[in-house]
Design a protein around this motif. Structure first.
Motif, PDB file in Angstrom:
ATOM      1  N   LEU D  71     -21.262   2.007  37.393  1.00 50.98           N
ATOM      2  CA  LEU D  71     -20.926   2.915  38.496  1.00 50.98           C
ATOM      3  C   LEU D  71     -22.186   3.540  39.066  1.00 50.98           C
ATOM      4  O   LEU D  71     -22.298   3.736  40.285  1.00 50.98           O
ATOM      5  CB  LEU D  71     -19.965   3.998  37.999  1.00 50.98           C
ATOM      6  N   ALA D  72     -23.162   3.842  38.172  1.00 50.94           N
ATOM      7  CA  ALA D  72     -24.391   4.444  38.679  1.00 50.94           C
ATOM      8  C   ALA D  72     -25.169   3.448  39.530  1.00 50.94           C
ATOM      9  O   ALA D  72     -25.781   3.825  40.536  1.00 50.94           O
ATOM     10  CB  ALA D  72     -25.239   4.923  37.504  1.00 50.94           C
ATOM     11  N   THR D  73     -25.160   2.184  39.141  1.00 57.12           N
ATOM     12  CA  THR D  73     -25.879   1.192  39.933  1.00 57.12           C
ATOM     13  C   THR D  73     -25.206   0.953  41.272  1.00 57.12           C
ATOM     14  O   THR D  73     -25.864   0.727  42.283  1.00 57.12           O
ATOM     15  CB  THR D  73     -25.977  -0.120  39.151  1.00 57.12           C
ATOM     16  N   LEU D  74     -23.872   1.021  41.233  1.00 52.42           N
ATOM     17  CA  LEU D  74     -23.105   0.805  42.462  1.00 52.42           C
ATOM     18  C   LEU D  74     -23.570   1.725  43.588  1.00 52.42           C
ATOM     19  O   LEU D  74     -23.600   1.349  44.755  1.00 52.42           O
ATOM     20  CB  LEU D  74     -21.642   1.093  42.136  1.00 52.42           C
ATOM     21  N   ARG D  75     -23.934   2.925  43.203  1.00 56.30           N
ATOM     22  CA  ARG D  75     -24.335   3.898  44.210  1.00 56.30           C
ATOM     23  C   ARG D  75     -25.554   3.422  44.981  1.00 56.30           C
ATOM     24  O   ARG D  75     -25.716   3.701  46.168  1.00 56.30           O
ATOM     25  CB  ARG D  75     -24.645   5.219  43.524  1.00 56.30           C
ATOM     26  N   HIS D  76     -26.426   2.689  44.286  1.00 56.76           N
ATOM     27  CA  HIS D  76     -27.635   2.216  44.957  1.00 56.76           C
ATOM     28  C   HIS D  76     -27.351   1.043  45.871  1.00 56.76           C
ATOM     29  O   HIS D  76     -28.155   0.721  46.739  1.00 56.76           O
ATOM     30  CB  HIS D  76     -28.671   1.794  43.917  1.00 56.76           C
ATOM     31  N   LEU D  77     -26.229   0.379  45.643  1.00 52.94           N
ATOM     32  CA  LEU D  77     -25.941  -0.820  46.428  1.00 52.94           C
ATOM     33  C   LEU D  77     -25.087  -0.512  47.641  1.00 52.94           C
ATOM     34  O   LEU D  77     -24.753  -1.406  48.398  1.00 52.94           O
ATOM     35  CB  LEU D  77     -25.201  -1.842  45.563  1.00 52.94           C
ATOM     36  N   ARG D  78     -24.703   0.748  47.800  1.00 58.41           N
ATOM     37  CA  ARG D  78     -23.782   1.071  48.877  1.00 58.41           C
ATOM     38  C   ARG D  78     -24.349   0.632  50.215  1.00 58.41           C
ATOM     39  O   ARG D  78     -25.509   0.874  50.522  1.00 58.41           O
ATOM     40  CB  ARG D  78     -23.496   2.566  48.885  1.00 58.41           C
ATOM     41  N   GLY D  79     -23.515  -0.016  50.981  1.00 60.07           N
ATOM     42  CA  GLY D  79     -23.947  -0.404  52.308  1.00 60.07           C
ATOM     43  C   GLY D  79     -24.664  -1.726  52.368  1.00 60.07           C
ATOM     44  O   GLY D  79     -24.975  -2.206  53.445  1.00 60.07           O
ATOM     45  N   GLN D  80     -24.926  -2.319  51.226  1.00 58.29           N
ATOM     46  CA  GLN D  80     -25.598  -3.608  51.270  1.00 58.29           C
ATOM     47  C   GLN D  80     -24.580  -4.687  51.625  1.00 58.29           C
ATOM     48  O   GLN D  80     -23.501  -4.754  51.037  1.00 58.29           O
ATOM     49  CB  GLN D  80     -26.198  -3.906  49.898  1.00 58.29           C
ATOM     50  N   PRO D  81     -24.908  -5.544  52.583  1.00 57.05           N
ATOM     51  CA  PRO D  81     -23.947  -6.582  52.951  1.00 57.05           C
ATOM     52  C   PRO D  81     -23.843  -7.640  51.863  1.00 57.05           C
ATOM     53  O   PRO D  81     -24.769  -7.848  51.090  1.00 57.05           O
ATOM     54  CB  PRO D  81     -24.546  -7.171  54.232  1.00 57.05           C
ATOM     55  N   GLU D  82     -22.692  -8.281  51.818  1.00 59.35           N
ATOM     56  CA  GLU D  82     -22.498  -9.357  50.854  1.00 59.35           C
ATOM     57  C   GLU D  82     -23.284 -10.595  51.287  1.00 59.35           C
ATOM     58  O   GLU D  82     -23.368 -10.911  52.461  1.00 59.35           O
ATOM     59  CB  GLU D  82     -21.007  -9.720  50.784  1.00 59.35           C
ATOM     60  N   ALA D  83     -23.853 -11.265  50.308  1.00 60.41           N
ATOM     61  CA  ALA D  83     -24.593 -12.475  50.624  1.00 60.41           C
ATOM     62  C   ALA D  83     -23.617 -13.617  50.876  1.00 60.41           C
ATOM     63  O   ALA D  83     -22.487 -13.584  50.407  1.00 60.41           O
ATOM     64  CB  ALA D  83     -25.515 -12.822  49.458  1.00 60.41           C
ATOM     65  N   PRO D  84     -24.018 -14.618  51.648  1.00 57.93           N
ATOM     66  CA  PRO D  84     -23.138 -15.777  51.850  1.00 57.93           C
ATOM     67  C   PRO D  84     -22.998 -16.559  50.553  1.00 57.93           C
ATOM     68  O   PRO D  84     -23.870 -16.505  49.700  1.00 57.93           O
ATOM     69  CB  PRO D  84     -23.881 -16.586  52.910  1.00 57.93           C
ATOM     70  N   PRO D  85     -21.893 -17.288  50.411  1.00 59.16           N
ATOM     71  CA  PRO D  85     -21.697 -18.032  49.161  1.00 59.16           C
ATOM     72  C   PRO D  85     -22.675 -19.193  49.033  1.00 59.16           C
ATOM     73  O   PRO D  85     -23.326 -19.595  50.002  1.00 59.16           O
ATOM     74  CB  PRO D  85     -20.260 -18.531  49.284  1.00 59.16           C
ATOM     75  N   SER D  86     -22.750 -19.732  47.839  1.00 55.11           N
ATOM     76  CA  SER D  86     -23.621 -20.879  47.603  1.00 55.11           C
ATOM     77  C   SER D  86     -23.148 -22.070  48.430  1.00 55.11           C
ATOM     78  O   SER D  86     -21.976 -22.145  48.809  1.00 55.11           O
ATOM     79  CB  SER D  86     -23.566 -21.279  46.132  1.00 55.11           C
ATOM     80  N   PRO D  87     -24.039 -23.007  48.709  1.00 55.82           N
ATOM     81  CA  PRO D  87     -23.612 -24.211  49.427  1.00 55.82           C
ATOM     82  C   PRO D  87     -22.580 -24.998  48.629  1.00 55.82           C
ATOM     83  O   PRO D  87     -22.576 -24.987  47.400  1.00 55.82           O
ATOM     84  CB  PRO D  87     -24.909 -24.999  49.597  1.00 55.82           C
ATOM     85  N   ALA D  88     -21.731 -25.676  49.398  1.00 55.23           N
ATOM     86  CA  ALA D  88     -20.599 -26.360  48.766  1.00 55.23           C
ATOM     87  C   ALA D  88     -21.008 -27.389  47.717  1.00 55.23           C
ATOM     88  O   ALA D  88     -20.382 -27.450  46.657  1.00 55.23           O
ATOM     89  CB  ALA D  88     -19.729 -27.001  49.846  1.00 55.23           C
ATOM     90  N   PRO D  89     -22.012 -28.221  47.951  1.00 55.32           N
ATOM     91  CA  PRO D  89     -22.367 -29.186  46.905  1.00 55.32           C
ATOM     92  C   PRO D  89     -22.725 -28.530  45.586  1.00 55.32           C
ATOM     93  O   PRO D  89     -22.316 -29.011  44.517  1.00 55.32           O
ATOM     94  CB  PRO D  89     -23.577 -29.911  47.498  1.00 55.32           C
ATOM     95  N   VAL D  90     -23.439 -27.408  45.657  1.00 53.03           N
ATOM     96  CA  VAL D  90     -23.781 -26.695  44.422  1.00 53.03           C
ATOM     97  C   VAL D  90     -22.514 -26.257  43.712  1.00 53.03           C
ATOM     98  O   VAL D  90     -22.343 -26.440  42.501  1.00 53.03           O
ATOM     99  CB  VAL D  90     -24.675 -25.482  44.752  1.00 53.03           C
ATOM    100  N   ARG D  91     -21.589 -25.687  44.510  1.00 55.16           N
ATOM    101  CA  ARG D  91     -20.366 -25.187  43.885  1.00 55.16           C
ATOM    102  C   ARG D  91     -19.570 -26.321  43.245  1.00 55.16           C
ATOM    103  O   ARG D  91     -19.051 -26.194  42.152  1.00 55.16           O
ATOM    104  CB  ARG D  91     -19.519 -24.466  44.929  1.00 55.16           C
TER     105      ARG D  91
END
Lengths: 103, 123, 110, 330
Positions: D71-91
Motif C-alpha cells: 500500500l505504501a508503494t502504491l502511493r508512489h505509483l499514483r497517476g502512472q499510466p499502465e504500460a502496454p501488454p507484451s507482444p503477442a508472440p512473447v505471450r
C-alpha cells in the motif's frame, strides 16, 4: 466429565455459533446491497463484529480450558477495536475524498 | 478413495497459482503486478511442499518442509521489499526526468513527494 | 512453568467429543466461507477504494471466525494464536491504506 | 468429513480465482487489496493442511508487513499510466512453455496423490527431538537441525535492508514523506496507545511459545515489525538520521549472535550448532531473541523503505528541490 452436560454445552455453543453465522450472512448481504460506502460501514462495525462475538462466545462455551477462553476473549476485543478504528478511518477517508457515493 | 482429499485439491490449486504467477511474471509489463505474480508463484510452490508434508504425516507436523516454507516466506518478503524499493526508485527517476525535460508536464497529485517551484501554489 | 500448563498444547484435543459436533462445525465453516466468497464481489467491483478496503476488513473478521471454528474442530489450541495474530494485525492494513491513500484521494484522482 | 471436502474445494477455488483476479485486475489498488485477501485465504488453507506454523508466519507477514509495504508503494505509483501488454508472440511462447511445465507438474501431483504415502522426515525429527533442546519440531528444525539455513535467511534479510538503503542514496530526493502521512485523528491515537503494547506482548508471547508450540522468531519478529509500522504510520515515531547507528546494530544483531554461537560451539570438540544438551535450550532462546529483534527492526526498516537521511540532496538533478514542510493538510 458428565456426557450429558458436555453435549448440552456443545449444543449451546453450536447454537450461539449458528446465530453468529447468521449475523455474518447479514453483514455480507449488507455489504453487497447497501448503496454507498458509508452505509456499508454498518456491515463491518455491527453485523460482523457481533457475529464474531457470538462465534467466540459459542467457542468459549465449548472450549473447556481457561487458556483458550482467555485467548478467545482477546481475539474478540482486538477484532472489535480494529473494526471500530477501521470504520472511523474509512468514514473519515470517504468524507475527505468525497468518493463514497455509489457512482 | 471416493472423495478427493485435501492433498489433491490444494495440490492442484497450488499448481494453478504457480502457473498463473509464472505466466504473468514473465509476460507482464507492469512492475508491481510482476512482483505480485512472483509472490503468487512462490505461494503455489509452497503449496506443493506443504501438501507433500501433509501426505507424509496427515495428523502431525512434518517439520522440515514447514521450516523450508517459513524460510521461503521471509526470504520472499525481503525480495519483495527490494523490488518495491526499486520500483519507487524508478518512479522517482522518471519524475525527475519529467520535471527536468518538460516543465509543462500534466500536474500529478504528488502531495508529499516534491514540489515543483514553477507550479505556483500547491493544492 | 504454570502458565504453560494452562495453555492447550497442539496435541491436546479436549475441545471436541462427538462427531455430530464436527459436522455442525463443518457446516458453519461452509456458511462462513460462502459469505466470504460472496463478499469477493464487492472487492472486485469496488467501485471506490474505500469499498474495497472495507470488504477486506470484513474478510479479516470472517477469516478469524473460520480460524476459531477450525481450532475447535481440530482441537488444536495454537490455531487460536494464529487467529489472535490476525486479530491484532487486522488494523495495520487499514491504517496503511488510509495513510497511503493520502489526503483527499483514493487512487486516480487526477 | 463431507463438509470439509466441500470447504477445501471452495477454498481452493477461491485461491485460484483470487490469484487470477490479482493478476488480471485493471486497477492497481484493487489488485493489492485482493492480494491482501489472498494472503488471508492462503493462511486458512495452510491451517487445513496441518501447517499452523506456516499459517502463523503468513498471517503475520502477509497481513502486517506485506500489505503495508504494497500500500505504501502504491502511493508512489499514483497517476502512472499502465504500460502496454507484451507482444503477442512473447505471450504465446511463454504461455505454451508455462502450459507444458504445468501439465507435467500436474501429472506428477496426480501420480503422487495416487501413490502410497511417503515416509517423510517427521519420524527422523521426532526421534531426535529430545536432543534438540526444544519441544516443537519446527523450531527444532529451524534452529538446531538446519540452523545453517536459518542463518542464511537472517543474512538475506540483512542484505535486503542494505540494498534498500543503498537504492535510495544519491540522485533524486528521497521518496518518503516526512511526519505523519495524514492526520489520522484522535481515535487512531488512542488505538495506537492501546494496540502497540498489546502487539508487543503478543510478539514476545509468540517468541516464547515457539519452544513448544507454533510460533517463534519469525512470527514474533513480524508482529513486532507491525508495531513499528503502525508507529511510523501514526507518526508516533519517525526514523531520523541519528537512529541509524542503533538501526544498524539491530539489523546485525541476529546474524552476529547466530554466528557467535556457532563459533563458540564449533571451537570445542563439536561442530557448529551441535549444541551441548544442557545448553541447547538457552542457546536457542538466545539466538531466537536476537533474531526476533533483528527481524522486527529489519522489516520495519524495509517498510520505511529508505535510509533515514537528512533532506540535504546533492545538487545533481536540476529543477528539483527537497520537499519542505508543507502544512496544507485538509
Amino acid at each position: 466429565m458428565n456426557i450429558g452436560a458436555m453435549t448440552l454445552a456443545e449444543a449451546a455453543g453450536l447454537g450461539l455459533m449458528a446465530l453468529g453465522a447468521g449475523f455474518f450472512i447479514a453483514g455480507t448481504v449488507g455489504m453487497l446491497r447497501f448503496p454507498d460506502a458509508v452505509s456499508r460501514l454498518h456491515a463491518l462495525t455491527k453485523a460482523d463484529t457481533l457475529g464474531l462475538g457470538l462465534v467466540v462466545l459459542g467457542a468459549m462455551v465449548m472450549a473447556a480450558t481457561p487458556g483458550a477462553v482467555l485467548r478467545l476473549g482477546l481475539i474478540w476485543i482486538c477484532v472489535a477495536l480494529a473494526g471500530a478504528l477501521g470504520a472511523q478511518l474509512i468514514a473519515a477517508f470517504v468524507r475527505r475524498s468525497g468518493d463514497g457515493s455509489g457512482e | 478413495m471416493t472423495a478427493p482429499g485435501p492433498d489433491l485439491i490444494y495440490g492442484l490449486a497450488g499448481l494453478g497459482m504457480f502457473a498463473m504467477g509464472l505466466y504473468v511474471a514473465m509476460t507482464g509489463t507492469e512492475a508491481l503486478r510482476r512482483v505480485l505474480a512472483l509472490k503468487i508463484c512462490a505461494i503455489g510452490a509452497s503449496f506443493l511442499l506443504i501438501v507433500a508434508a501433509w501426505r507424509a504425516t496427515p495428523d502431525g507436523i512434518d517439520a522440515v518442509p514447514h521450516a523450508l516454507v517459513i524460510t521461503g516466506i521471509v526470504v520472499m518478503v525481503s525480495a519483495m521489499a527490494v523490488a518495491l524499493a526499486l520500483i519507487r526508485r524508478i518512479r522517482a527517476l522518471e519524475d525527475a526526468h519529467a520535471a527536468a525535460g518538460t516543465p509543462a508536464a500534466p500536474p500529478r497529485p504528488a502531495p508529499r513527494r516534491r514540489t515543483r517551484p514553477q507550479q505556483g501554489t500547491p493544492r | 512453568m504454570t502458565l504453560a500448563d494452562l495453555l492447550p498444547r497442539f496435541d491436546g484435543g479436549p475441545l471436541l467429543s462427538v462427531p455430530s459436533t464436527a459436522a455442525g462445525l463443518g457446516l458453519l465453516m461452509l456458511v462462513l466461507l460462502a459469505t466470504l466468497l460472496a463478499g469477493l464481489w464487492r472487492v472486485l467491483r469496488g467501485p471506490s477504494a474505500a469499498d474495497r478496503m472495507l470488504a477486506a476488513q470484513l474478510f479479516g473478521t470472517t477469516g478469524v471466525a473460520i480460524l476459531v471454528l477450525l481450532a475447535l474442530a481440530s482441537g488444536s489450541g495454537p490455531l487460536l494464536d494464529v487467529a489472535l495474530t490476525l486479530a491484532v494485525l487486522a488494523a495495520v492494513s487499514v491504517v496503511a491504506f488510509v495513510a497511503s491513500a493520502g489526503p483527499g484521494g483514493g487512487r486516480g484522482q487526477s | 468429513m463431507d463438509p470439509m471436502v466441500i470447504f477445501d474445494a471452495g477454498l481452493a477455488l477461491a485461491l485460484v480465482a483470487l490469484s487470477w483476479a490479482v493478476l488480471a485486475s485493471a486497477d492497481r489498488f484493487a489488485s493489492v487489496v485482493l492480494f491482501i485477501v489472498l494472503g488471508l485465504m492462503v493462511a486458512l488453507a495452510w491451517v487445513r493442511l496441518g501447517a499452523p506454523d506456516v499459517a502463523l508466519a503468513e498471517a503475520a507477514i502477509g497481513a502486517g508487513v506485506t500489505g503495508a509495504l504494497l500500500l505504501a508503494t502504491l502511493r508512489h505509483l499514483r497517476g502512472q499510466p499502465e504500460a502496454p501488454p507484451s507482444p503477442a508472440p512473447v505471450r504465446w511462447a511463454v504461455g505454451g512453455m508455462v502450459a507444458a511445465v504445468t501439465a507435467a507438474l500436474a501429472a506428477v501431483v496426480v501420480a503422487l496423490v495416487a501413490a502410497p504415502r511417503p515416509e517423510g522426515l517427521a519420524g527422523a525429527v521426532a526421534d531426535n527431538l529430545a536432543m534438540s533442546g526444544v519441544e516443537h519440531p519446527v523450531t527444532a528444525v529451524l534452529l538446531n537441525f538446519r540452523a545453517h539455513d536459518t542463518l542464511m535467511e537472517v543474512v538475506v534479510l540483512l542484505v535486503a535492508v542494505v540494498v534498500v538503503w543503498a537504492i535510495d542514496r544519491g540522485l533524486a530526493p528521497a521518496h518518503a514523506p516526512q511526519g505523519p502521512l495524514v492526520d489520522l485523528g484522535p481515535v487512531q491515537d488512542g488505538f495506537a496507545r492501546l494496540a502497540l503494547p498489546a502487539a508487543v506482548l503478543l510478539g514476545a508471547y509468540l517468541l516464547w511459545a515457539g519452544a513448544h508450540a507454533p510460533g517463534g522468531a519469525f512470527q514474533g519478529g513480524a508482529v513486532l515489525a507491525a508495531v513499528g509500522i503502525l508507529a511510523i504510520l501514526a507518526g508516533r515515531w519517525r526514523p531520523e538520521p541519528r537512529h541509524r547507528a542503533w538501526a544498524r546494530a539491530a539489523f546485525g544483531l541476529g546474524a552476529t549472535v547466530f554466528v557467535l554461537v556457532a563459533l563458540g560451539v564449533g571451537l570445542g570438540p563439536r561442530v557448529a550448532y551441535e549444541y551441548p544438551l544442557t545448553l541447547a535450550k538457552p542457546l536457542i532462546l538466545t539466538i531466537e531473541a536476537a533474531v526476533t529483534l533483528s527481524i522486527a527492526a529489519t522489516l520495519a526498516a524495509l517498510f520505511f523503505g529508505r535510509e533515514p537521511a537528512g533532506l540535504t540532496v546533492p545538487n545533481t538533478v536540476p529543477n528539483t528541490v527537497p520537499s519542505t514542510a508543507r502544512g496544507g493538510r485538509p
